[in-house]
Design an enzyme around this catalytic site. Structure first.
Site, PDB file in Angstrom:
ATOM      1  N   GLY A  81       0.783  -1.233   0.000  1.00  0.00           N
ATOM      2  CA  GLY A  81       0.000   0.000   0.000  1.00  0.00           C
ATOM      3  C   GLY A  81       0.813   1.279   0.000  1.00  0.00           C
ATOM      4  O   GLY A  81       0.341   2.299   0.515  1.00  0.00           O
ATOM      5  N   GLU A  86       5.502   6.191  -9.526  1.00  0.00           N
ATOM      6  CA  GLU A  86       4.096   5.759  -9.390  1.00  0.00           C
ATOM      7  C   GLU A  86       3.344   6.699  -8.468  1.00  0.00           C
ATOM      8  O   GLU A  86       2.201   7.086  -8.734  1.00  0.00           O
ATOM      9  CB  GLU A  86       4.022   4.337  -8.804  1.00  0.00           C
ATOM     10  CG  GLU A  86       4.415   3.246  -9.762  1.00  0.00           C
ATOM     11  CD  GLU A  86       4.026   1.872  -9.255  1.00  0.00           C
ATOM     12  OE1 GLU A  86       3.797   0.998 -10.084  1.00  0.00           O
ATOM     13  OE2 GLU A  86       3.947   1.662  -8.024  1.00  0.00           O
ATOM     14  N   HIS A 139       0.539   0.550 -13.268  1.00  0.00           N
ATOM     15  CA  HIS A 139       1.378  -0.581 -13.661  1.00  0.00           C
ATOM     16  C   HIS A 139       2.830  -0.109 -13.755  1.00  0.00           C
ATOM     17  O   HIS A 139       3.097   0.972 -14.310  1.00  0.00           O
ATOM     18  CB  HIS A 139       0.911  -1.135 -15.011  1.00  0.00           C
ATOM     19  CG  HIS A 139       1.681  -2.337 -15.435  1.00  0.00           C
ATOM     20  ND1 HIS A 139       1.492  -3.580 -14.862  1.00  0.00           N
ATOM     21  CD2 HIS A 139       2.671  -2.486 -16.347  1.00  0.00           C
ATOM     22  CE1 HIS A 139       2.331  -4.437 -15.414  1.00  0.00           C
ATOM     23  NE2 HIS A 139       3.051  -3.807 -16.313  1.00  0.00           N
ATOM     24  N   ASP A 172     -10.027  -1.853 -18.385  1.00  0.00           N
ATOM     25  CA  ASP A 172     -11.067  -2.479 -19.204  1.00  0.00           C
ATOM     26  C   ASP A 172     -11.034  -3.980 -18.936  1.00  0.00           C
ATOM     27  O   ASP A 172     -10.411  -4.429 -17.968  1.00  0.00           O
ATOM     28  CB  ASP A 172     -10.913  -2.099 -20.684  1.00  0.00           C
ATOM     29  CG  ASP A 172      -9.643  -2.657 -21.307  1.00  0.00           C
ATOM     30  OD1 ASP A 172      -8.962  -3.494 -20.663  1.00  0.00           O
ATOM     31  OD2 ASP A 172      -9.328  -2.270 -22.447  1.00  0.00           O
ATOM     32  N   GLU A 173     -11.687  -4.749 -19.800  1.00  0.00           N
ATOM     33  CA  GLU A 173     -11.836  -6.171 -19.488  1.00  0.00           C
ATOM     34  C   GLU A 173     -10.552  -6.975 -19.682  1.00  0.00           C
ATOM     35  O   GLU A 173     -10.494  -8.145 -19.299  1.00  0.00           O
ATOM     36  CB  GLU A 173     -12.996  -6.792 -20.296  1.00  0.00           C
ATOM     37  CG  GLU A 173     -12.882  -6.687 -21.786  1.00  0.00           C
ATOM     38  CD  GLU A 173     -13.350  -5.341 -22.361  1.00  0.00           C
ATOM     39  OE1 GLU A 173     -13.505  -5.264 -23.588  1.00  0.00           O
ATOM     40  OE2 GLU A 173     -13.522  -4.358 -21.610  1.00  0.00           O
ATOM     41  N   ARG A 177     -15.457 -15.357  -9.538  1.00  0.00           N
ATOM     42  CA  ARG A 177     -14.947 -13.983  -9.572  1.00  0.00           C
ATOM     43  C   ARG A 177     -16.089 -12.978  -9.656  1.00  0.00           C
ATOM     44  O   ARG A 177     -15.986 -11.874  -9.135  1.00  0.00           O
ATOM     45  CB  ARG A 177     -13.985 -13.813 -10.755  1.00  0.00           C
ATOM     46  CG  ARG A 177     -12.640 -14.462 -10.470  1.00  0.00           C
ATOM     47  CD  ARG A 177     -11.549 -13.861 -11.335  1.00  0.00           C
ATOM     48  NE  ARG A 177     -11.543 -14.450 -12.652  1.00  0.00           N
ATOM     49  CZ  ARG A 177     -11.382 -13.772 -13.780  1.00  0.00           C
ATOM     50  NH1 ARG A 177     -11.240 -12.472 -13.761  1.00  0.00           N
ATOM     51  NH2 ARG A 177     -11.379 -14.388 -14.937  1.00  0.00           N
ATOM     52  N   ASP A 212      -4.102  -4.906 -17.735  1.00  0.00           N
ATOM     53  CA  ASP A 212      -3.082  -3.902 -18.079  1.00  0.00           C
ATOM     54  C   ASP A 212      -3.265  -3.380 -19.508  1.00  0.00           C
ATOM     55  O   ASP A 212      -2.316  -3.289 -20.283  1.00  0.00           O
ATOM     56  CB  ASP A 212      -1.671  -4.505 -17.909  1.00  0.00           C
ATOM     57  CG  ASP A 212      -1.429  -4.967 -16.485  1.00  0.00           C
ATOM     58  OD1 ASP A 212      -1.949  -4.325 -15.552  1.00  0.00           O
ATOM     59  OD2 ASP A 212      -0.721  -5.972 -16.297  1.00  0.00           O
ATOM     60  N   MET A 230      -4.325  -7.632  -6.467  1.00  0.00           N
ATOM     61  CA  MET A 230      -3.839  -8.786  -7.227  1.00  0.00           C
ATOM     62  C   MET A 230      -4.970  -9.711  -7.692  1.00  0.00           C
ATOM     63  O   MET A 230      -4.811 -10.933  -7.696  1.00  0.00           O
ATOM     64  CB  MET A 230      -2.830  -9.577  -6.380  1.00  0.00           C
ATOM     65  CG  MET A 230      -1.649  -8.752  -5.917  1.00  0.00           C
ATOM     66  SD  MET A 230      -0.778  -7.936  -7.262  1.00  0.00           S
ATOM     67  CE  MET A 230       0.043  -9.347  -8.003  1.00  0.00           C
TER      68      MET A 230
HETATM   69  C1  GRF Z   1       2.801  -1.228  -7.722  1.00  0.00           C
HETATM   70  O1  GRF Z   1       4.094  -1.410  -8.209  1.00  0.00           O
HETATM   71  C2  GRF Z   1       1.801  -1.206  -8.830  1.00  0.00           C
HETATM   72  O2  GRF Z   1       2.311  -0.735 -10.033  1.00  0.00           O
HETATM   73  C3  GRF Z   1       1.410  -2.643  -8.975  1.00  0.00           C
HETATM   74  O3  GRF Z   1       1.411  -3.135  -7.657  1.00  0.00           O
HETATM   75  C4  GRF Z   1       2.336  -2.402  -6.885  1.00  0.00           C
HETATM   76  C5  GRF Z   1       1.653  -1.953  -5.621  1.00  0.00           C
HETATM   77  O4  GRF Z   1       2.553  -1.363  -4.738  1.00  0.00           O
HETATM   78  N1  GRF Z   1       0.128  -2.723  -9.639  1.00  0.00           N
HETATM   79  P1  GRF Z   1       2.069  -0.783  -3.336  1.00  0.00           P
HETATM   80  O5  GRF Z   1       1.303  -1.868  -2.625  1.00  0.00           O
HETATM   81  O6  GRF Z   1       1.220   0.414  -3.610  1.00  0.00           O
HETATM   82  O7  GRF Z   1       3.345  -0.427  -2.645  1.00  0.00           O
END
Ligand code: GRF
Length: 223
Positions: free
Chosen positions: A15, A177, A112, A144-145, A68, A148, A93
């Site tokens: 997080g 990010e 991503h 989207d569906e 799901r 990534d 995830m």
């Molecule tokens: C990030 O690198 C993001 O790009 C990927 O998952 C990771 C999450 O990191 N989708 P965090 O839990 O926010 O540190």
């Protein structure tokens, strides 16, 4: 209630992106409010971060659902119960289904750690290193569906440096990010983002035409 954009953050792990959003909101530079943090993993550190900042958390363990779509229906129920307007996937995830996307059309974001469409899926840093890429980066996109895949809102390029391993490259990417996610969400909060097929138009925002990232760096001749 104020006009702040109401966010629901979905995560499975540490997080740090959630933390960056919390910090950016606290600094007054992101006009949004996180109304709920949802995790499918009970041990996610992101739940602790949220609780420390007084943000409601909800655990939705995916294993408790047969499909799901049933899992996603529960997510939608929780997001709606917290008046969420924009769903922010931050290290979540699980693949989302049309149940979630249909409930929040063009209102689900993902981040991503690569310049999509390069290196989608898991271990993007490992993929970039194995490929020998000299530039990688981060992408914030609508979901989207397909994994990534959705229309791109913000990308930041990041160099791969000699001696990088996955951890070092990951740390460098994560710093970007944290900037990129806040920027993308702020643009949406300001109502400046419009999707046109695969392309995203952003009112009054463009890259500088001559900005480049060379890797390795080399001297630029002066005019
Ligand atoms: C990030 O690198 C993001 O790009 C990927 O998952 C990771 C999450 O990191 N989708 P965090 O839990 O926010 O540190």
């Amino acid at each position: 209630m104020s006009g702040l954009l109401r966010l629901g953050v979905l995560l499975s792990g540490s997080g740090t992106n959630l933390q960056a959003l919390i910090d950016t909101i606290a600094a007054g530079t992101l006009g949004a409010r996180i109304t709920v943090v949802i995790s499918n993993e009970p041990a996610a550190q992101g739940l602790v971060r949220a609780t420390q900042h007084g943000i409601p958390t909800v655990l939705v363990p995916h294993g408790a659902f047969a499909t799901r779509t049933e899992f996603d229906a529960k997510l939608v129920e929780v997001l709606r119960a917290h008046d969420v307007e924009l769903v922010v996937l931050a290290g979540f995830m699980r693949l989302v289904t049309p149940v979630l996307l249909g409930a929040f059309p063009s209102r689900v974001l993902n981040i991503h750690p690569a310049l999509l469409p390069a290196f989608p899926g898991l271990h993007a840093e490992r993929q970039a290193l194995a490929y020998g890429a000299r530039v990688t980066g981060v992408t914030v996109h609508f979901v989207d569906e397909h994994a990534d895949h959705g229309p791109i809102i913000v990308q930041i390029a990041v160099p791969v440096l000699p001696g990088d391993d996955e951890a070092r490259l990951h740390a460098r990417l994560q710093r970007q990010e944290h900037r990129a996610y806040a920027r993308a969400i702020q643009l949406i909060a300001e109502g400046r983002v419009r999707i046109d097929g695969r392309r995203v138009h952003i009112d009054g925002a463009a890259a500088n035409a001559d900005d480049t990232l060379a890797s390795p760096a080399f001297p630029v001749p002066r005019a």
